[in-house]
Design an enzyme around this catalytic site. Structure first.
Site, mmCIF file in Angstrom:
data_model
loop_
_atom_site.group_PDB
_atom_site.id
_atom_site.type_symbol
_atom_site.label_atom_id
_atom_site.label_comp_id
_atom_site.label_asym_id
_atom_site.label_seq_id
_atom_site.Cartn_x
_atom_site.Cartn_y
_atom_site.Cartn_z
ATOM 1 N N ARG A 1 1.192 -0.976 0.168
ATOM 2 C CA ARG A 1 -0.143 0.210 -0.237
ATOM 3 C C ARG A 1 0.799 1.241 -0.037
ATOM 4 O O ARG A 1 2.308 1.209 0.047
ATOM 5 C CB ARG A 1 -1.236 -0.335 1.590
ATOM 6 C CG ARG A 1 -2.179 -1.852 1.420
ATOM 7 C CD ARG A 1 -2.256 -0.929 2.931
ATOM 8 N NE ARG A 1 -3.325 -0.095 2.789
ATOM 9 C CZ ARG A 1 -3.535 0.050 4.986
ATOM 10 N NH1 ARG A 1 -2.322 -0.067 5.820
ATOM 11 N NH2 ARG A 1 -3.823 1.394 4.907
ATOM 12 N N SER A 42 0.396 4.138 2.011
ATOM 13 C CA SER A 42 0.660 5.219 3.195
ATOM 14 C C SER A 42 2.646 4.927 3.744
ATOM 15 O O SER A 42 3.082 4.144 3.390
ATOM 16 C CB SER A 42 -0.177 4.809 4.234
ATOM 17 O OG SER A 42 -0.243 3.136 5.054
ATOM 18 N N LYS A 74 -2.550 -7.380 11.394
ATOM 19 C CA LYS A 74 -3.654 -7.768 11.608
ATOM 20 C C LYS A 74 -4.533 -7.013 10.213
ATOM 21 O O LYS A 74 -5.688 -7.696 11.309
ATOM 22 C CB LYS A 74 -3.783 -6.707 12.540
ATOM 23 C CG LYS A 74 -3.439 -4.890 12.360
ATOM 24 C CD LYS A 74 -3.699 -4.686 13.106
ATOM 25 C CE LYS A 74 -3.677 -3.264 12.787
ATOM 26 N NZ LYS A 74 -3.417 -1.491 14.469
ATOM 27 N N ASP A 75 -4.426 -7.232 9.072
ATOM 28 C CA ASP A 75 -4.907 -6.951 8.099
ATOM 29 C C ASP A 75 -5.348 -7.569 7.135
ATOM 30 O O ASP A 75 -6.777 -7.748 6.364
ATOM 31 C CB ASP A 75 -4.281 -5.384 7.273
ATOM 32 C CG ASP A 75 -4.737 -4.171 8.077
ATOM 33 O OD1 ASP A 75 -5.320 -4.051 9.193
ATOM 34 O OD2 ASP A 75 -3.485 -3.464 7.782
ATOM 35 N N THR A 133 -10.546 6.785 17.523
ATOM 36 C CA THR A 133 -9.875 5.136 17.510
ATOM 37 C C THR A 133 -11.211 5.263 16.059
ATOM 38 O O THR A 133 -12.351 5.373 16.249
ATOM 39 C CB THR A 133 -10.283 4.573 18.267
ATOM 40 O OG1 THR A 133 -9.085 2.830 17.258
ATOM 41 C CG2 THR A 133 -10.861 4.213 18.997
ATOM 42 N N SER A 156 -11.410 2.289 15.427
ATOM 43 C CA SER A 156 -11.072 -0.005 16.188
ATOM 44 C C SER A 156 -12.415 -0.070 17.116
ATOM 45 O O SER A 156 -12.671 0.289 17.820
ATOM 46 C CB SER A 156 -10.085 -0.065 16.316
ATOM 47 O OG SER A 156 -10.452 -1.460 17.634
ATOM 48 N N LEU A 157 -13.807 -0.922 16.553
ATOM 49 C CA LEU A 157 -14.304 -1.764 17.540
ATOM 50 C C LEU A 157 -13.916 -2.206 18.658
ATOM 51 O O LEU A 157 -14.167 -2.041 19.537
ATOM 52 C CB LEU A 157 -15.387 -2.556 16.581
ATOM 53 C CG LEU A 157 -16.509 -2.183 15.885
ATOM 54 C CD1 LEU A 157 -16.596 -2.349 15.202
ATOM 55 C CD2 LEU A 157 -17.219 -0.580 16.584
ATOM 56 N N ARG A 158 -13.193 -3.172 18.572
ATOM 57 C CA ARG A 158 -12.381 -3.791 19.678
ATOM 58 C C ARG A 158 -11.694 -2.623 20.204
ATOM 59 O O ARG A 158 -11.994 -3.199 21.538
ATOM 60 C CB ARG A 158 -11.035 -5.060 18.797
ATOM 61 C CG ARG A 158 -9.884 -5.501 19.526
ATOM 62 C CD ARG A 158 -8.869 -5.845 18.928
ATOM 63 N NE ARG A 158 -7.630 -4.410 18.523
ATOM 64 C CZ ARG A 158 -7.238 -3.640 19.462
ATOM 65 N NH1 ARG A 158 -6.415 -3.985 20.659
ATOM 66 N NH2 ARG A 158 -6.508 -3.174 18.435
ATOM 67 N N ARG A 159 -11.281 -1.353 20.484
ATOM 68 C CA ARG A 159 -10.159 -0.587 21.275
ATOM 69 C C ARG A 159 -11.094 -0.071 22.290
ATOM 70 O O ARG A 159 -12.066 0.017 23.081
ATOM 71 C CB ARG A 159 -9.292 0.484 20.408
ATOM 72 C CG ARG A 159 -8.098 -0.581 20.151
ATOM 73 C CD ARG A 159 -7.411 0.136 19.325
ATOM 74 N NE ARG A 159 -6.046 -0.011 18.564
ATOM 75 C CZ ARG A 159 -5.670 0.366 17.833
ATOM 76 N NH1 ARG A 159 -5.904 0.957 16.913
ATOM 77 N NH2 ARG A 159 -4.440 -0.363 17.249
ATOM 78 N N ARG A 176 -9.824 8.233 10.661
ATOM 79 C CA ARG A 176 -9.180 7.041 9.656
ATOM 80 C C ARG A 176 -8.055 7.889 9.401
ATOM 81 O O ARG A 176 -8.075 9.111 9.527
ATOM 82 C CB ARG A 176 -10.223 6.574 8.975
ATOM 83 C CG ARG A 176 -11.810 5.861 9.191
ATOM 84 C CD ARG A 176 -10.833 4.174 8.953
ATOM 85 N NE ARG A 176 -10.012 3.881 8.409
ATOM 86 C CZ ARG A 176 -10.699 3.855 7.299
ATOM 87 N NH1 ARG A 176 -11.678 3.895 6.528
ATOM 88 N NH2 ARG A 176 -10.287 3.403 5.950
ATOM 89 N N GLY A 177 -7.333 8.063 8.263
ATOM 90 C CA GLY A 177 -6.374 8.173 8.320
ATOM 91 C C GLY A 177 -5.041 7.180 8.927
ATOM 92 O O GLY A 177 -4.391 6.703 8.877
ATOM 93 N N ASN A 178 -3.535 7.860 7.445
ATOM 94 C CA ASN A 178 -2.540 7.593 7.886
ATOM 95 C C ASN A 178 -1.947 8.474 9.500
ATOM 96 O O ASN A 178 -2.441 9.332 10.124
ATOM 97 C CB ASN A 178 -1.633 8.426 6.960
ATOM 98 C CG ASN A 178 -1.910 8.083 5.961
ATOM 99 O OD1 ASN A 178 -2.394 6.880 5.104
ATOM 100 N ND2 ASN A 178 -1.368 8.392 4.701
ATOM 101 N N VAL A 179 -1.078 7.159 9.720
ATOM 102 C CA VAL A 179 -0.435 7.876 10.965
ATOM 103 C C VAL A 179 -0.243 9.397 11.186
ATOM 104 O O VAL A 179 -0.883 9.936 12.151
ATOM 105 C CB VAL A 179 1.336 7.237 11.754
ATOM 106 C CG1 VAL A 179 1.645 8.038 12.833
ATOM 107 C CG2 VAL A 179 0.722 5.553 11.741
ATOM 108 N N ARG A 208 -4.043 11.047 11.616
ATOM 109 C CA ARG A 208 -4.429 10.990 12.714
ATOM 110 C C ARG A 208 -3.556 12.004 14.282
ATOM 111 O O ARG A 208 -4.331 12.702 14.392
ATOM 112 C CB ARG A 208 -4.272 9.936 13.337
ATOM 113 C CG ARG A 208 -5.454 9.257 12.076
ATOM 114 C CD ARG A 208 -5.692 7.963 13.030
ATOM 115 N NE ARG A 208 -4.817 6.573 11.970
ATOM 116 C CZ ARG A 208 -5.069 5.283 12.852
ATOM 117 N NH1 ARG A 208 -5.213 4.564 13.393
ATOM 118 N NH2 ARG A 208 -3.774 4.507 11.352
ATOM 119 N N CYS A 247 -15.387 -7.560 10.629
ATOM 120 C CA CYS A 247 -14.499 -6.149 11.489
ATOM 121 C C CYS A 247 -15.912 -5.760 12.015
ATOM 122 O O CYS A 247 -15.786 -4.892 12.596
ATOM 123 C CB CYS A 247 -14.281 -5.164 10.001
ATOM 124 S SG CYS A 247 -12.737 -5.105 9.260
#
Length: 307
Positions: free
Chosen positions: A9, A11, A81-82, A125, A127-130, A147-150, A153, A240
């Site tokens: 990718r 990013s 993780k993706d 975040t 992430s639903l997990r977080r 969302r978006g690159n590091v 954010r 997801c």
């Protein structure tokens, strides 16, 4: 073959991770040359919705896998993780390099810790997990999708769009932003995503040559740990849409794995752990997932997936 084409990718983090992998591959395979090929995935193109609202599997991997299957690329580098637990026919996980820090972290503008954030603070975040785990700890906070690159954010945090970010430590370390981390979250407080902090090198199953090339940077302990974590994910099949977490540690041939499933609103969080010989990594992960399903996880899955 002297030139190997590497799909990635575009990013900042993806390119940094791919560059790290290529450097390791060059060290392990003197004389080979590598060419980066950049692809834009669905997850990269759609930034105005949470991941859980876009679709299910392969949001950050499908286009790279298509390039592998049609011969445009020889290998693909993913954040593990993706990568879905079931790969397309004809593709395999060729190598898993040594893992970075798998934990989640909190970043605030003024160094305030998660526990000390004022009630009503906006925590960003995607992430639903977080969200599920942290909402169970701090139901007085407001969690907003971001969302978006590091770097994107971090900019949104600096602009005041959110009061805190929760992100993966590994991405910040690899992208050179470790100094921005306010605190690391213990897995007891926020269990990581399956494969978090690890990279996966995907190749064609019938390409023995590339298999040898990437196999030289394979890290067996990391591979066993993520095998157990991905077994939890595969058995729960939540994609997801459901908060699922798993974290495993391998030491001296012994593996400990913990899994988690939660209601999206954090009202119910179920955890379980198992341990045993590392050679049983996959079965230990499945064992944990089965326990979770039998102790309330199935009801959470059915409710979240509308079945």
């Amino acid at each position: 073959m002297s030139l190997i084409r590497v799909a990635t990718r575009g990013s900042l983090l993806a390119l940094t991770q791919t560059g790290w992998v290529i450097d390791r591959l060059k060290e392990a395979n003197p004389g080979l040359e590598f060419e980066t090929q950049v692809f834009k995935t669905v997850g990269d193109r759609v930034l105005d919705r949470a991941l859980s609202q876009i679709g299910d599997k392969g949001l950050f991997t499908k286009e790279l896998e298509e390039a592998l299957l049609d011969g445009r690329a020889d290998l693909a580098v993913h954040s593990l993780k993706d990568l879905p637990s079931d790969l397309p026919p004809g593709l395999v996980l060729g190598a898993v390099p040594e893992r970075e820090d798998p934990r989640d972290v909190v970043i605030t503008r003024d160094g305030t810790t998660f526990a000390d954030l004022p009630p009503g603070s906006r925590v960003g975040t995607s992430s639903l997990r977080r969200v599920a785990q942290l909402k169970a700890r701090r139901p007085d906070l407001t969690f907003v999708p971001i969302r978006g690159n590091v770097d994107t954010r971090l900019r949104k945090l600096g602009e005041g769009q959110v009061d805190a970010l929760v992100m993966a430590a590994a991405g910040l370390h690899r992208a050179g932003f470790a100094d921005r981390i306010t605190e690391y979250l213990d897995p007891e407080d926020c269990l990581p995503a399956p494969g978090q902090g690890a990279l996966g090198i995907e190749i064609r199953a019938d390409d023995a040559r590339i298999g040898q090339v990437v196999g030289r940077i394979h890290h067996p302990e990391t591979a066993l740990a993520v095998m157990a974590e991905r077994a939890v994910l595969a058995r729960l099949e939540g994609g997801c849409q459901v908060p699922i977490a798993a974290h495993a540690v391998v030491e001296d041939g012994w593996l400990q794995v913990e899994g988690l499933i939660a209601a999206p609103d954090g009202s119910r969080v179920i955890r379980h752990a198992a341990e045993g010989d590392a050679g049983r990594a996959r079965s230990l992960g499945t064992q944990v997932a089965d326990w979770l399903l039998d102790h309330g996880g199935r009801e959470i899955l059915n409710a979240a997936l509308g079945r």
